[in-house]
Write an enzyme that holds these catalytic residues in place. Structure first.
Site, PDB file in Angstrom:
ATOM      1  N   CYS A   1      -5.370  -4.537  -2.367  1.00 36.39           N
ATOM      2  CA  CYS A   1      -4.990  -5.955  -2.370  1.00 36.39           C
ATOM      3  C   CYS A   1      -5.649  -6.677  -1.188  1.00 36.39           C
ATOM      4  O   CYS A   1      -6.864  -6.824  -1.175  1.00 36.39           O
ATOM      5  CB  CYS A   1      -3.461  -6.064  -2.371  1.00 36.39           C
TER       6      CYS A   1
ATOM      7  N   HIS B   1      -1.476  -2.150  -6.856  1.00 34.85           N
ATOM      8  CA  HIS B   1      -0.807  -1.444  -5.751  1.00 34.85           C
ATOM      9  C   HIS B   1      -0.377  -0.032  -6.157  1.00 34.85           C
ATOM     10  O   HIS B   1       0.743   0.152  -6.657  1.00 34.85           O
ATOM     11  CB  HIS B   1       0.439  -2.225  -5.321  1.00 34.85           C
TER      12      HIS B   1
ATOM     13  N   GLU C   1       0.580   2.297  -4.224  1.00 38.09           N
ATOM     14  CA  GLU C   1       1.701   2.746  -3.371  1.00 38.09           C
ATOM     15  C   GLU C   1       3.050   2.274  -3.908  1.00 38.09           C
ATOM     16  O   GLU C   1       4.092   2.764  -3.484  1.00 38.09           O
ATOM     17  CB  GLU C   1       1.490   2.277  -1.924  1.00 38.09           C
TER      18      GLU C   1
END
Lengths: 82, 224
Positions: B86, B194, B196
């Site tokens: 990002c 994302h 994560e």
């Protein structure tokens, strides 16, 4: 001392969704004659240079190294002694 | 493997990454200040999402000038693994470590949702645990994720197989549906989604964890 006034805009080939949104908003406000809007950034930079040629060089350098992403933006500037 | 996460003023996905690596991938992980000048001890550097330096000027532009990014450039040349997610992707393009730029979304609004991606290249150190053309699901959360590069660069990305992930139903206007790319050498990945945030079933999916597990899969070949 010189004052550089730098205008940064998207290259003509690049979509400007923010300009497009502003144009639509203006048309919604009944500004029927608005044909196109481009959004950009404006910088005023004071430069301690000996002469206009050096101020010109420095302005070009700061544009290329930081103020402008040359992948998608172009710039122009004016210089005045202050 | 030694993972390092660079925390910039304004980063907000740094601790999510820390949790993903430490608790879910079970690897050693350290938080690094963006003022750090030496990153030699790390095998993998993660550049997190957020709004580094308030995204002043352009997203990632000021972040790309931080001391830690100069150190990233050095170890990237040595072949260490770098992942920008990002805002981290934006920092990598502003640093010229990856080609192109991330512009305002085609529809200028902040998009936050789960997004389907197609694994375009599963022969990278970041994607070898996926199947080719596998559809995976990860969250996206960005206002400036519209990937742009000129036609010549796009041709290079395609012919060098540098595009790792493409969007299904392109949400932001990115050219050729690009969601994630590597550099030519293949040791730097930038992506808007994302991973994560997709490391536990309770979060909604574990496809992000598969990405991180791919790194371990090739450990011996990549880390010298």
């Amino acid at each position: 001392m010189y004052l550089a006034k730098v205008i940064v805009t998207k290259k003509a080939s690049i979509l400007d969704p923010q300009g497009e949104t502003i144009k639509n908003a203006l048309q919604n406000l009944d500004f029927k004659k608005i044909d196109d809007v481009k959004q950009g950034s404006y910088f005023e930079v004071k430069i301690d240079a000996d002469n206009q040629e050096k101020a010109d060089q420095i302005t070009n350098s700061i544009c290329k190294e930081l103020l402008v992403n040359q992948n998608m933006e172009s710039y122009k500037f004016s210089l005045e002694e202050v | 493997m030694n993972f390092g996460i660079i925390s910039f003023p304004g980063s907000n996905c740094d601790w999510d990454l820390y949790y993903a690596i430490k608790d879910e991938l079970n690897e050693s992980c350290k938080m690094i200040s963006s003022d750090e000048t030496n990153l030699d001890e790390f095998d993998v550097i993660l550049i997190p999402g957020g709004f580094s330096y308030g995204d002043y000027l352009r997203s990632g532009a000021i972040g790309s000038l931080a001391s830690a990014m100069q150190a990233v450039k050095k170890i990237a040349k040595e072949g260490k693994i770098i992942i920008g997610i990002c805002n981290g992707f934006q920092i990598l393009t502003e640093s010229n470590l990856l080609p192109g730029s991330l512009m305002v979304n085609e529809q200028p609004e902040f998009i936050s949702k789960w997004q389907n991606l197609k694994v375009e290249n599963n022969q990278t150190i970041f994607s070898n645990k996926f199947k080719k053309n596998q559809i995976v699901k990860m969250p996206i959360a960005h206002g400036e994720g519209n990937y742009y590069c000129d036609e010549e660069t796009l041709k290079e990305l395609e012919s060098n197989h540098q595009i790792v992930f493409r969007y299904e139903d392109n949400p932001n206007g990115s050219v050729n549906d690009i969601a994630g790319i590597t550099n030519k050498e293949g040791n730097i990945l930038g992506m808007m989604p994302h991973p994560e945030r997709a490391v536990e079933t309770i979060l909604g999916g574990i496809d992000g964890l598969t990405l991180f597990q791919s790194l371990k899969n090739t450990n011996s070949e990549v880390i010298k």
